[in-house]
Design a protein around this motif. Sequence first.
Motif, mmCIF file in Angstrom:
data_model
loop_
_atom_site.group_PDB
_atom_site.id
_atom_site.type_symbol
_atom_site.label_atom_id
_atom_site.label_comp_id
_atom_site.label_asym_id
_atom_site.label_seq_id
_atom_site.Cartn_x
_atom_site.Cartn_y
_atom_site.Cartn_z
ATOM 1 N N ALA A 197 0.843 -1.196 0.000
ATOM 2 C CA ALA A 197 0.000 0.000 0.000
ATOM 3 C C ALA A 197 0.881 1.251 0.000
ATOM 4 O O ALA A 197 1.552 1.538 0.989
ATOM 5 N N ASP A 198 0.871 1.980 -1.095
ATOM 6 C CA ASP A 198 1.603 3.234 -1.191
ATOM 7 C C ASP A 198 0.681 4.444 -1.057
ATOM 8 O O ASP A 198 1.147 5.566 -0.850
ATOM 9 N N ILE A 199 -0.629 4.210 -1.193
ATOM 10 C CA ILE A 199 -1.624 5.265 -1.058
ATOM 11 C C ILE A 199 -2.674 4.807 -0.051
ATOM 12 O O ILE A 199 -3.131 3.661 -0.091
ATOM 13 N N PHE A 200 -3.039 5.705 0.858
ATOM 14 C CA PHE A 200 -4.037 5.411 1.883
ATOM 15 C C PHE A 200 -5.244 6.309 1.644
ATOM 16 O O PHE A 200 -5.101 7.531 1.556
ATOM 17 N N TYR A 201 -6.422 5.689 1.562
ATOM 18 C CA TYR A 201 -7.659 6.421 1.336
ATOM 19 C C TYR A 201 -8.537 6.337 2.581
ATOM 20 O O TYR A 201 -9.259 5.361 2.773
ATOM 21 N N PRO A 202 -8.500 7.350 3.461
ATOM 22 C CA PRO A 202 -9.343 7.329 4.655
ATOM 23 C C PRO A 202 -10.749 7.859 4.360
ATOM 24 O O PRO A 202 -10.974 8.518 3.341
ATOM 25 N N ALA A 203 -11.673 7.567 5.248
ATOM 26 C CA ALA A 203 -13.059 8.023 5.071
ATOM 27 C C ALA A 203 -13.279 9.417 5.626
ATOM 28 O O ALA A 203 -14.297 10.036 5.321
ATOM 29 N N TRP A 204 -12.363 9.912 6.467
ATOM 30 C CA TRP A 204 -12.608 11.236 7.057
ATOM 31 C C TRP A 204 -11.403 12.170 6.945
ATOM 32 O O TRP A 204 -11.164 13.019 7.778
#
Length: 271
Positions: A197-204
């Motif tokens: 995982a090089d990119i993290f997509y959070p919900a907030w």
Amino acid sequence: MGKRIHQLKIDFHVTPEIKRYVYVYIIEGEFCYLIDSGVDGAEEIIANFLKSIGRKLTDVKCIFLTHAHPDHIGSAAKIREMTGCKIYASAGESRWIRDIDLQFAERPIPNFYTLVNESVTVDEILKDGDCIKLEDGLTIEAVGTPGHSCDELSYLLPEESCIFTGDAIPVRGDIPIWIQRDDNRKSLEKLKEIKGADIFYPAWDETYDREQAMDKIEDAMMLMDEIQQNVDRCKGIAESLDEMVVQVCNEMKTPHFLKNPLFRRTIESFL
């Protein structure tokens, strides 16, 4: 942001005074796949966005729910009704997804039935390590990250070198909502060590590259330590949990946390 990943911001109000938002993600391949669904009414925002990129709502084949809170499941029932899509979630979260009245009884929050007004069936239960082949060139892997909720899942998309983390990584300055302190710390450690995982997509929050994500995780752990120190300091002073919540907020200079009743549960998890 990867060309196949789209981030949609969904605004909503918990109360007239408390405005919040949540991010819904669309994975675009031959078909489309949602990470969470946003609050009730978000189906229109999702449908309009899909139209703007030459797709349609009926292209959605699956919704992967990170957890059961209203801002994540609110439009899932309507999207399922409109598309016939499958819905995936963990076992621990599915009881609240399948029965929103049970969720409200066990976790009453303001405006609940405006944010989510319909239960929805979970078609397939996922657990940590489960992999689903969406189509050729697209695979999703469930990663257990409980703590914010009892059985939250993050979702790894290896082909895009990214992970969708739901609410697993708290944001400094926002109200930290945890039901289990130790689970949350373990989840943060797991995300810190996650491979592929090089990119993290959070919900907030906005998207993180890996370096930014590591900084956010470290900061979240420091925030946990600060809360624990203040809880320990107040143990011999506060005569009740409610009084401790007030004192911790005073010590941390975060009086706005008192506006959200869920912070009480966070403090309780540190006792």
